[in-house]
Design a protein around this motif. Structure first.
Motif, PDB file in Angstrom:
ATOM      1  N   VAL A 303       0.842  -1.234   0.152  1.00 38.53           N
ATOM      2  CA  VAL A 303       0.088   0.128   0.029  1.00 38.53           C
ATOM      3  C   VAL A 303       0.933   1.399   0.023  1.00 38.53           C
ATOM      4  O   VAL A 303       0.571   2.128  -0.624  1.00 38.53           O
ATOM      5  N   GLY A 304       2.027   1.212   0.779  1.00 34.38           N
ATOM      6  CA  GLY A 304       3.026   2.272   0.511  1.00 34.38           C
ATOM      7  C   GLY A 304       3.457   2.803  -0.561  1.00 34.38           C
ATOM      8  O   GLY A 304       3.937   3.967  -0.767  1.00 34.38           O
ATOM      9  N   SER A 305       3.764   1.936  -1.651  1.00 33.48           N
ATOM     10  CA  SER A 305       4.191   2.300  -2.957  1.00 33.48           C
ATOM     11  C   SER A 305       3.014   3.307  -3.546  1.00 33.48           C
ATOM     12  O   SER A 305       3.621   4.171  -4.740  1.00 33.48           O
ATOM     13  N   GLY A 334       7.352   1.715 -11.280  1.00 30.77           N
ATOM     14  CA  GLY A 334       7.787   1.572 -10.157  1.00 30.77           C
ATOM     15  C   GLY A 334       6.725   0.831  -9.418  1.00 30.77           C
ATOM     16  O   GLY A 334       6.582  -0.357  -8.703  1.00 30.77           O
ATOM     17  N   PHE A 335       5.314   1.474  -9.519  1.00 33.60           N
ATOM     18  CA  PHE A 335       4.270   0.945  -8.811  1.00 33.60           C
ATOM     19  C   PHE A 335       3.807  -0.465  -9.302  1.00 33.60           C
ATOM     20  O   PHE A 335       3.681  -1.555  -8.583  1.00 33.60           O
ATOM     21  N   ALA A 336       3.652  -0.537 -10.700  1.00 34.69           N
ATOM     22  CA  ALA A 336       3.580  -1.779 -11.231  1.00 34.69           C
ATOM     23  C   ALA A 336       4.521  -2.924 -11.026  1.00 34.69           C
ATOM     24  O   ALA A 336       4.063  -4.080 -10.644  1.00 34.69           O
ATOM     25  N   VAL A 361      -3.882   5.451   4.784  1.00 35.58           N
ATOM     26  CA  VAL A 361      -3.477   6.647   5.624  1.00 35.58           C
ATOM     27  C   VAL A 361      -1.778   6.872   5.711  1.00 35.58           C
ATOM     28  O   VAL A 361      -1.346   7.965   5.534  1.00 35.58           O
ATOM     29  N   LEU A 362      -1.180   5.843   5.617  1.00 38.60           N
ATOM     30  CA  LEU A 362       0.263   5.893   6.068  1.00 38.60           C
ATOM     31  C   LEU A 362       1.067   6.665   4.995  1.00 38.60           C
ATOM     32  O   LEU A 362       1.904   7.423   4.948  1.00 38.60           O
ATOM     33  N   PRO A 363       0.838   6.260   3.477  1.00 43.62           N
ATOM     34  CA  PRO A 363       1.332   6.761   2.120  1.00 43.62           C
ATOM     35  C   PRO A 363       1.032   7.948   2.151  1.00 43.62           C
ATOM     36  O   PRO A 363       1.631   9.085   1.642  1.00 43.62           O
ATOM     37  N   PHE A 364      -0.276   8.456   2.489  1.00 44.86           N
ATOM     38  CA  PHE A 364      -0.962   9.605   2.502  1.00 44.86           C
ATOM     39  C   PHE A 364      -0.186  10.799   3.353  1.00 44.86           C
ATOM     40  O   PHE A 364       0.508  11.698   3.056  1.00 44.86           O
ATOM     41  N   GLN A 449      10.134   8.269  -4.746  1.00 42.45           N
ATOM     42  CA  GLN A 449      10.308   6.931  -5.045  1.00 42.45           C
ATOM     43  C   GLN A 449      10.827   6.037  -3.980  1.00 42.45           C
ATOM     44  O   GLN A 449      10.905   4.964  -4.014  1.00 42.45           O
ATOM     45  N   MET A 450      10.997   6.993  -3.068  1.00 41.34           N
ATOM     46  CA  MET A 450      11.557   6.184  -1.848  1.00 41.34           C
ATOM     47  C   MET A 450      10.572   5.109  -1.111  1.00 41.34           C
ATOM     48  O   MET A 450      10.679   4.215  -0.646  1.00 41.34           O
ATOM     49  N   ALA A 451       9.135   5.575  -1.634  1.00 37.00           N
ATOM     50  CA  ALA A 451       8.024   4.577  -1.736  1.00 37.00           C
ATOM     51  C   ALA A 451       8.263   3.128  -2.086  1.00 37.00           C
ATOM     52  O   ALA A 451       8.002   2.119  -1.488  1.00 37.00           O
ATOM     53  N   TYR A 452       8.959   3.141  -3.167  1.00 31.92           N
ATOM     54  CA  TYR A 452       9.243   1.714  -3.684  1.00 31.92           C
ATOM     55  C   TYR A 452      10.469   1.056  -3.021  1.00 31.92           C
ATOM     56  O   TYR A 452      10.357  -0.178  -2.938  1.00 31.92           O
ATOM     57  N   SER A 453      11.577   1.799  -2.863  1.00 33.17           N
ATOM     58  CA  SER A 453      12.761   1.180  -2.075  1.00 33.17           C
ATOM     59  C   SER A 453      12.167   0.882  -0.787  1.00 33.17           C
ATOM     60  O   SER A 453      12.573  -0.251  -0.291  1.00 33.17           O
ATOM     61  N   GLN A 454      11.443   1.566  -0.228  1.00 29.45           N
ATOM     62  CA  GLN A 454      10.748   1.428   1.165  1.00 29.45           C
ATOM     63  C   GLN A 454       9.806   0.201   1.188  1.00 29.45           C
ATOM     64  O   GLN A 454       9.935  -0.413   2.064  1.00 29.45           O
TER      65      GLN A 454
END
Lengths: 507, 123
Positions: A303-305, A334-336, A361-364, A449-454
Motif C-alpha cells: 500500500v505504501g508504494s 515502479g508501482f507496477a 493513510v500511511l502513504p498519504f 520514489q523512496m516509496a518503492y525502495s521502502q
C-alpha cells in the motif's frame, strides 16, 4: 579594427549654432540646413551649454565674441565635461582681424574655424571634416566600449560562477566585424560549458538521489516489521513510538551538537517543526505500529508504494514541480513492479479489509511529509531539524502515553522491547536525515520514489525479521524500480543554476 | 555725405550661402533693417556711458552684418571702432559713433532699394 573610411561624413548631422546676432545665427543655420543637416540656433553661451546637456549634437558652430559668456568660456566648459568633450566645435570668426582669437580657440580645443564671410563650399568641407573625425571617434569609443564589455564577460567567467545571461554580450555579438565574431565564439563556448556543467550536475544529482532513495527507503522500510514485532511482544504502541522519538531526538541532536554546536532555531521554524512532528513523528509512527498489529508488514509495504503517485499529484497541484508523461510513466513502472511482486506472492495472513484500507493513510501522511521537507528551514542542518522535530513529537506524545498508561520504563539490561525501541528510533532518525538530503538534492517527486525502495525493503525486512524468503520476482521488480528512477529524473536545476569553474592558473 | 554703396557681389555670395533662397534673403534683410539701427543706437549709448566692452560687441556685430549685406563702408567704420576698443579707449568715439549712425542710415536706405529677385538672375 576600425576602418576610418567606413564613416559617412555626408550623412545628415545635428548641428548647434551659437551666435548672439540674430542675423548671423540665422544666416549660418540656413547655410547648414542647405547642406542637408538639422540645426538648432541659440543666442548665448549659457543657453548653448543647457541645450548641449539636454540633446545630442554632432557639431557646434560657435561665435567667439558674445556678451556675458563668450565663445572661449563655452569651449572651456565643454572640454571640462566628459559628455561634451568629444563634440567637435568650429569657431566662427572674422578671419581677417581675429587670427589670435582663432588660435586661442583652437588651443582651447576647437576643431576648426570658419570665417564669417565664408563660401558654402568651405562650410561644407569644414563640417564634413569635423563630422568624419567625430564619427570615427564615436566608432572608436563604441569599439572600446565593446572590448570593455567582452573583458567584463571574461572576468565574470573567471570569477568562478556565472549564468550565460550575465555575460550581456548581445550588443557585441551583433557587430559584423572581427570583434563581433570573437564575441560570438566566446558566448557560444560559455553556453556550451554552461550546458555541459548543467547536464553533469543532473547526472550527479540522479546518482546521489538514487543512492539516497535506496538507503533511506531501506532503513525506513523496517518500521512496519518493527511495529509487528512490537505487537507480537504486546508492547503498547504509544510507549514504543514515544521512546523511539526520544531515541531519534537524542541521537540527531547529539550528532548536530557534535558537528556544529547547539542548533539555533528561529521562532518561525517551530510552525514547520510542529506540523512535521504531528504528521510524521506522531501520526505516521503511531499508525504504523497500530496498523502493523492487524495488517502484515508486506501488505503495508504494498500500500505504501501508492505514495509515489500521491506526491506526484500533490506536487503538480501545488505547482511545486512540473508534471510530465515521462515522470508519470516512471512512477507507474515502479508501482507496477511492486504490485507484481506482491500479487505473485502467496499471502498466508491478510488483515481484514477495513484495516487494509486504513493503511492508505500511511502513504498519504508520508506524501505530506515528503512535500513538507521542501520547506525545511535552510539555516538548520538535517540532523538538527530531525532532532528538534522528534523532540517535539515526544513532547506531543507524552501526555497521551501517560493518559493511556503506555509509558513503560526501559530496562537497563537491554531486552527485545528496548531493542525494538532503539531500532525504530535509530532507523527513523537516519532515514529522515537521508530523506531531507534527498529532497534537497533531487526534489520531492524524485524523493517520493523512496516509496518503492521502502516497499521492497519492507518486504525484505519482513522476510528477514519474520522469517519469510525473497523470490526472484522481487529481485526483478527491484530492477524495474531502478529503471523507474531514471525515468522520473530528479528535479532539474532551475534557471538560477550557476556553474562554478576552476580556472587554470598561469604558471 | 555720399549715398552708401552696396557691394552686390557680397549680396550674391550671401544668396549662394542661403541656397539661392530669395525669400530667406528677404527675411534676413528685414532682420538687418531692424537690427542695424538698434546696434547703431547701442554704439552711441555705450560711447556715452564709456562702456567699451559693450561698444566692442555692438561694433563687432554690426560690422559682420554690414559686411554680409555689402555695406562695406559701414563695416570698415565698425571695424575701426572695434579695434580701437581692443587697444583701450578709442580716440573721438563720439565722432566715430556719429559717423556710424549716419552711414548705417544711408546703407539701410540703399539696401532697401535693391530688388533681391534680380540678384538671382545675375542682373
Amino acid at each position: 579594427m576600425i576602418d576610418p573610411h567606413e564613416c559617412e561624413p555626408a550623412a545628415p548631422a545635428s548641428v548647434l549654432v551659437v551666435d548672439d546676432s540674430r542675423f548671423s545665427g540665422r544666416k549660418l543655420s540656413k547655410a547648414v540646413t542647405v547642406l542637408g543637416h538639422r540645426t538648432e540656433l541659440v543666442t548665448s553661451g549659457a543657453e548653448a551649454l543647457r541645450v548641449l546637456n539636454d540633446a545630442s549634437f554632432d557639431v557646434v558652430l560657435l561665435d567667439i565674441v558674445m556678451p556675458e559668456m563668450d565663445g572661449y568660456a563655452v569651449l572651456a566648459s565643454m572640454k571640462a565635461e566628459a559628455s561634451l568633450r568629444d563634440i567637435p566645435v568650429i569657431v566662427v570668426s572674422s578671419l581677417d582681424d581675429e587670427t589670435e582669437s582663432v588660435a586661442r580657440a583652437i588651443e582651447l580645443g576647437a576643431e576648426d574655424f570658419l570665417p564669417k564671410d565664408f563660401e558654402p563650399t568651405i562650410l561644407r568641407a569644414r563640417i564634413n571634416a569635423s563630422l568624419a573625425r567625430k564619427r570615427f571617434r564615436d566608432r572608436e569609443l563604441a569599439y572600446l566600449h565593446d572590448i570593455d564589455t567582452l573583458t567584463r564577460a571574461a572576468e565574470v567567467i573567471e570569477g568562478g560562477a556565472f549564468q550565460p545571461a550575465e555575460l550581456d554580450l548581445d550588443a557585441v555579438t551583433s557587430r559584423s566585424d572581427a570583434l563581433g565574431g570573437l564575441a560570438k565564439v566566446f558566448r557560444n563556448l560559455a553556453e556550451e560549458i554552461y550546458d555541459r556543467e548543467r547536464r553533469s550536475d543532473l547526472t550527479v544529482r540522479t546518482l546521489r538521489g538514487t543512492l539516497l532513495v535506496l538507503a533511506a527507503g531501506s532503513i525506513f522500510g523496517i518500521a512496519p516489521a518493527l511495529g509487528r514485532l512490537a505487537s507480537r511482544n504486546d508492547l503498547p504502541p504509544l510507549g514504543v513510538v514515544f521512546w523511539s522519538a526520544v531515541v531519534a531526538a537524542v541521537l540527531c541532536l547529539a550528532v548536530s551538537v557534535a558537528r556544529r554546536g547547539l542548533p539555533r532555531p528561529r521562532r518561525r521554524d517551530f510552525g514547520f517543526l510542529a506540523l512535521w512532528a504531528v504528521v510524521l513523528g506522531c501520526l505516521y509512527q503511531l499508525l504504523t505500529v497500530v496498523i502493523a498489529e492487524h495488517v502484515e508488514a508486506t501488505m503495508i509495504a504494498l500500500v505504501g508504494s501508492t505514495r509515489g503517485f500521491m506526491v506526484f499529484l500533490l506536487a503538480a497541484l501545488i505547482a511545486l514541480e512540473r508534471p510530465s508523461i515521462r515522470r508519470f510513466f516512471g512512477l507507474g513502472l515502479g508501482f507496477a513492479a511492486v504490485a507484481a511482486v506482491l500479487l505473485m506472492r502467496e499471502t498466508e495472513e491478510r488483515g481484514d479489509l477495513l484495516w487494509l484500507a486504513s493503511a492508505l493513510v500511511l502513504p498519504f501522511l508520508l506524501s505530506i511529509h515528503t512535500l513538507l521537507m521542501s520547506w525545511r528551514p535552510r539555516h538548520l542542518d538535517a540532523s538538527a531539524t530531525v532532532g528538534l522535530m522528534m523532540a517535539l513529537s515526544a513532547l506531543f506524545l507524552l501526555p497521551f502515553a501517560l493518559a493511556q498508561d503506555a509509558l513503560f520504563l526501559p530496562s537497563p539490561s537491554i531486552g527485545q522491547r528496548e531493542m525494538i525501541t532503539l531500532a525504530l528510533g535509530t532507523s527513523t532518525a537516519v532515514a529522515l536525515v537521508l530523506a531531507l538530503n534527498l529532497v534537497a538534492t533531487a526534489g520531492p517527486v524524485f524523493a517520493s520514489q523512496m516509496a518503492y525502495s521502502q516497499t521492497l525493503a519492507g518486504i525484505a525486512w519482513g522476510m528477514i525479521l519474520l522469517g519469510e524468503s525473497l523470490s526472484p520476482v522481487a529481485w526483478g521488480s527491484l530492477a524495474l524500480v531502478i529503471v523507474g528512477f531514471w525515468l522520473v529524473e530528479p528535479k532539474r536545476a532551475g534557471d538560477d543554476f550557476r556553474i562554478t569553474l576552476r580556472m587554470r592558473e598561469d604558471k | 555725405m555720399n549715398a552708401a554703396e552696396i557691394d552686390r557681389e557680397a549680396l550674391g555670395r550671401l544668396l549662394r550661402i542661403l541656397g539661392d533662397d530669395v525669400a530667406e534673403l528677404e527675411d534676413l534683410r528685414n532682420d538687418y533693417m531692424e537690427d542695424a539701427p538698434a546696434l547703431a543706437r547701442r554704439i552711441s549709448e555705450a560711447v556715452s556711458q564709456g562702456d567699451w566692452s559693450a561698444l566692442k560687441i555692438a561694433a563687432h556685430t554690426l560690422k559682420s552684418n554690414a559686411r554680409d549685406f555689402g555695406a562695406s563702408r559701414l563695416a570698415d567704420l565698425c571695424n575701426t571702432l572695434e579695434h580701437a576698443c581692443d587697444e583701450g579707449r578709442p580716440e573721438d568715439p563720439q565722432g566715430i559713433a556719429e559717423c556710424i549712425r549716419r552711414e548705417e542710415e544711408a546703407a539701410r536706405e540703399a539696401l532697401s532699394k535693391i530688388c533681391l529677385d534680380r540678384l538671382q538672375s545675375g542682373a
